[in-house]
Design an enzyme around this catalytic site. Structure first.
Site, PDB file in Angstrom:
ATOM      1  CE  LYS A 116       5.324 -18.954  20.494  1.00 49.44           C
ATOM      2  NZ  LYS A 116       5.484 -20.336  20.969  1.00 49.44           N
ATOM      3  CE  LYS A 198      -1.013 -15.937  24.451  1.00 55.04           C
ATOM      4  NZ  LYS A 198      -0.783 -17.191  25.081  1.00 55.04           N
ATOM      5  CE  LYS A 201       4.912 -19.795  29.160  1.00 56.93           C
ATOM      6  NZ  LYS A 201       5.079 -21.235  29.078  1.00 56.93           N
TER       7      LYS A 201
HETATM    8  P1  ADP Z   1       2.484 -18.381  26.931  1.00 53.09           P
HETATM    9  O1  ADP Z   1       1.620 -17.830  25.834  1.00 53.09           O
HETATM   10  O2  ADP Z   1       2.374 -17.603  28.194  1.00 53.09           O
HETATM   11  O3  ADP Z   1       3.902 -18.615  26.485  1.00 53.09           O
HETATM   12  P2  ADP Z   1       2.012 -21.224  26.553  1.00 53.09           P
HETATM   13  O4  ADP Z   1       2.002 -20.998  25.079  1.00 53.09           O
HETATM   14  O5  ADP Z   1       3.118 -22.021  27.122  1.00 53.09           O
HETATM   15  O6  ADP Z   1       1.890 -19.813  27.280  1.00 53.09           O
HETATM   16  O7  ADP Z   1       0.624 -21.881  26.958  1.00 53.09           O
HETATM   17  C1  ADP Z   1       0.392 -22.979  27.798  1.00 53.09           C
HETATM   18  C2  ADP Z   1      -1.116 -23.192  27.906  1.00 53.09           C
HETATM   19  O8  ADP Z   1      -1.735 -22.074  28.536  1.00 53.09           O
HETATM   20  C3  ADP Z   1      -1.833 -23.354  26.555  1.00 53.09           C
HETATM   21  O9  ADP Z   1      -2.903 -24.259  26.680  1.00 53.09           O
HETATM   22  C4  ADP Z   1      -2.337 -21.967  26.292  1.00 53.09           C
HETATM   23  O10 ADP Z   1      -3.451 -21.966  25.417  1.00 53.09           O
HETATM   24  C5  ADP Z   1      -2.722 -21.501  27.678  1.00 53.09           C
HETATM   25  N1  ADP Z   1      -2.638 -20.049  27.794  1.00 53.09           N
HETATM   26  C6  ADP Z   1      -1.526 -19.283  27.571  1.00 53.09           C
HETATM   27  N2  ADP Z   1      -1.781 -17.984  27.795  1.00 53.09           N
HETATM   28  C7  ADP Z   1      -3.090 -17.917  28.163  1.00 53.09           C
HETATM   29  C8  ADP Z   1      -3.950 -16.833  28.539  1.00 53.09           C
HETATM   30  N3  ADP Z   1      -3.510 -15.588  28.593  1.00 53.09           N
HETATM   31  N4  ADP Z   1      -5.227 -17.124  28.862  1.00 53.09           N
HETATM   32  C9  ADP Z   1      -5.681 -18.410  28.829  1.00 53.09           C
HETATM   33  N5  ADP Z   1      -4.914 -19.474  28.492  1.00 53.09           N
HETATM   34  C10 ADP Z   1      -3.634 -19.241  28.165  1.00 53.09           C
END
Ligand code: ADP
Ligand code: TRP
Length: 331
Positions: A116, A198, A201
């Site tokens: 980040k 991965k 968002k």
């Molecule tokens: P992002 O990475 O999209 O900003 P968050 O950090 O808000 O998402 O993650 C919210 C939840 O979703 C957490 O438990 C995170 O581990 C899970 N998560 C986020 N991206 C993925 C992904 N690509 N595959 C599986 N789980 C995910």
């Protein structure tokens, strides 16, 4: 009555939820809640979301939106405590105390911090650095046993265990329990654009969002990066893009990805993508309808958060009183 083990998880209100968030975490929240073996706490991590660039005028809307996502997916405030992190001041209070026993070196190792800070060079704030300490506070306040998350959060959970041990050793006794992570079969859904990364968002074009309309789902799946071969097979090494799509299909049908590959063995990539499109569209049809209804009544959602936060605060305040005594702030 025997008390059930505690389960806690949170998500940041910082954008729309995608199918990675769902298959890695939210779907599991609902299943674990309905399973009935745990006392579940699910919360909106609004304080965490302030560590990334945001518009103050949008934050409230994002909080309401994520609450609607939770309920539309099946989280039931009658079965689980659903709350807003900033309405339970004990989270920030405990985070401060834990900050004073967390070594800088541990935080410097966190890959999410490194990623980040590279992504938001102009805003490498101290909150981004101590983010995992607030997360440890979220978890440790409730005597949590299990934390369902995607695999990108496991390093933060390891730190939570380290901090719990440090506190117990420094102040004596067992104030905090060491929690375990709980992963799904799809703990890392990959980006539709670049299957080596991965789905996140922060790259909206890589995501299938839960409230995408069927036309958007069709367009995104059609454009999803695969390979130049024509044979459908599950091989994450050699066919990462196709294998990611097979995993999504498998997770939504409770099959193994190998079995899905077999089912489509004679089909073209385009045929498989069409089937996946109709599966995703119909799977989330009820979610989309539920969410529209919930978003029409934002006040009801706010009430859910307020009443859940009162319940959470009752539990958290007891732990906070114990902590203050242990560290010598109270008699
Ligand atoms: P992002 O990475 O999209 O900003 P968050 O950090 O808000 O998402 O993650 C919210 C939840 O979703 C957490 O438990 C995170 O581990 C899970 N998560 C986020 N991206 C993925 C992904 N690509 N595959 C599986 N789980 C995910
Ligand atoms: N860091 C988590 C994420 O980005 C969100 C989160 C904050 C969380 N506090 C938590 C998850 C406590 C589980 C438990 O997804």
């Amino acid at each position: 009555m025997a008390t059930k083990p505690i389960l806690v998880s949170g998500m940041q209100p910082s954008g729309r939820l995608h199918i990675g968030n769902y298959l890695g975490a939210l779907k599991n929240f609902v299943e674990l809640q309905d399973f009935g073996d745990y006392q579940c706490y699910f919360f909106i991590a609004d304080l965490h979301s302030m560590t990334e660039p945001y518009e103050p005028s949008e934050k409230r809307r994002q909080i309401i939106n994520l609450t609607a996502d939770f309920l539309a997916a099946g989280i039931d405030p009658k079965k689980s405590v659903v709350f807003l992190q900033s309405l339970v001041p004990a989270h920030s209070e405990l985070a401060w105390i834990l900050n004073t026993i967390t070594p800088m070196g541990e935080l410097e190792r966190m890959t999410q911090f490194k990623d980040k800070s590279a992504r938001q060079e102009a805003n490498v704030n101290a909150g981004l650095f101590t983010y995992p300490v607030l997360m440890a506070a979220d978890i440790l306040l409730y005597g949590t046993r299990v934390v369902p998350v995607g695999d990108d959060q496991l390093q933060h959970l390891e730190l939570t265990r380290t901090v719990a041990r440090k506190f117990n050793t420094r102040f004596g006794g067992t104030t905090f329990m060491e929690p375990k992570g709980l992963l799904t079969k799809t703990p890392r859904v990959m980006s539709l654009k670049d299957p080596s990364k991965k789905m996140s968002k922060s790259q909206p074009e890589s995501c299938l969002f839960l409230d995408d309309e069927p036309e958007e789902i069709a367009a995104k799946i059609a454009r999803a990066v695969t390979d130049s071969d024509t044979k459908i097979a599950y091989d994450p090494e050699k066919k990462p893009g196709l294998s990611n799509l097979l995993e999504i299909y498998a997770a939504l049908t409770h099959l193994e990805p190998e079995a899905v590959a077999k089912e489509f063995s004679g089909a073209t990539y385009a045929e498989f993508k069409k089937k996946l499109t109709s599966l995703v569209s119909s799977y989330f049809a009820e979610f989309r309808a539920n969410k529209k209804k919930l978003m029409a009544k934002p006040n009801t959602l706010i009430k859910v958060l307020e009443s859940g936060s009162k319940k959470a605060a009752k539990v958290a305040d007891v732990k906070m009183a114990e902590v203050k005594k242990k560290v010598g702030l109270r008699a």
